[in-house]
Write an enzyme that holds these catalytic residues in place. Structure first.
Site, PDB file in Angstrom:
ATOM      1  N   SER A   1      11.588   2.819  11.606  1.00 36.47           N
ATOM      2  CA  SER A   1      12.704   2.830  12.553  1.00 36.47           C
ATOM      3  C   SER A   1      13.885   3.559  11.946  1.00 36.47           C
ATOM      4  O   SER A   1      14.076   3.546  10.721  1.00 36.47           O
ATOM      5  CB  SER A   1      13.127   1.404  12.908  1.00 36.47           C
TER       6      SER A   1
ATOM      7  N   TYR B   1      15.247  -7.287  10.786  1.00 37.28           N
ATOM      8  CA  TYR B   1      14.378  -6.229  11.312  1.00 37.28           C
ATOM      9  C   TYR B   1      14.558  -4.948  10.500  1.00 37.28           C
ATOM     10  O   TYR B   1      13.577  -4.323  10.072  1.00 37.28           O
ATOM     11  CB  TYR B   1      14.687  -5.982  12.781  1.00 37.28           C
TER      12      TYR B   1
END
Length: 251
Positions: free
Chosen positions: A143, A156
């Site tokens: 990400s 995350y």
């Protein structure tokens, strides 16, 4: 014939969103795709049907990730479905897409997001190595938040940083076998998981578009095309890298 003809790919979390687009693209390039799902069997079956309709080959495997023994169970299901076939491409796409901030994060949530986003890919790869052909490909879906501070989803982001470090070390370890290992780091992508805050709010859509240097929200296909490149022979000299697929976000 497609450039991945004769190859077998595993795509975790292939029933929806980015994983669905990756499964469809690799199948379009000629690979036989095993796509995993955790709960949505109907969605996974729809992906398989859509691939078959377009002339490709795919099958779905149920795989709950984040529990001890999940990687072993996944590969046992793969072996049963394929008759102990070899695999050429492993795409670690499945993951939990958000987390609480530091103040709101519980130990249970921390454990779960790391179990699904880090431990599962680690052991999926570990158990894949005996089945993975030399010259194969491992692609981890990371990400853009691994390089941009977003404290509101701190756990995350930490999992994706760990995944990138895993990619770097794995590339060095598997280089002698000609296996390349890379991460692909998407930015904000228009998926059903983001629909609640993104599609339903024109202001949120405008703000998300403005983050990208290209001035739009990304699509799952934008990411899938990068994965397809890394899975191909064209990317034979690329390994240990994090490939930015954010559309130039937060430059």
């Amino acid at each position: 014939m497609g450039r991945l003809a004769g190859r077998i790919a595993l795509v975790t979390g292939g029933s929806r969103g980015i994983g669905r687009a990756i499964a469809r693209r690799l199948a379009a390039d000629g690979a036989t795709v095993a796509l995993t799902y955790a709960r949505e069997s109907a969605a996974a079956d729809e992906v398989v049907r859509s691939i078959a309709k377009d002339g490709g080959r795919a099958f779905a495997l149920h795989a709950e990730l984040g529990r001890h023994g999940d990687a072993t169970a996944l590969w046992e299901a793969f072996d049963a479905a394929t008759g102990n076939a070899r695999v050429d491409i492993v795409v670690n796409n499945a993951g939990i897409g958000r987390s609480s901030d530091l103040a709101g994060l519980t130990e249970a949530e921390f454990d779960k997001v790391f179990a699904v986003n880090v431990r599962a890919p680690f052991f999926i790869v570990r158990h894949a190595l005996a089945r993975l052909n030399d010259g194969g490909r491992i692609i981890n879906i990371s990400s853009g938040v691994s390089r941009v501070a977003m404290p509101e989803i701190i756990a995350y982001g930490s999992t994706k940083g760990a995944l990138d470090t895993f990619t770097l070390n794995l590339a060095k370890a598997l280089g002698p076998r000609g296996i390349t290992v890379n991460s692909v780091a998407p930015g904000i992508i228009d998926t059903d998981l983001n629909a609640g805050w993104l599609r339903a709010d024109p202001q949120a859509w405008e703000q998300a578009s403005a983050i990208s240097a290209l001035g739009r929200v990304g699509t799952p296909e934008d990411v899938a095309d990068v994965v397809a490149f890394l899975a191909s022979d064209d990317a034979r000299w690329v390994t240990g890298r994090v490939v930015d697929a954010t559309g130039g976000s937060a430059l």
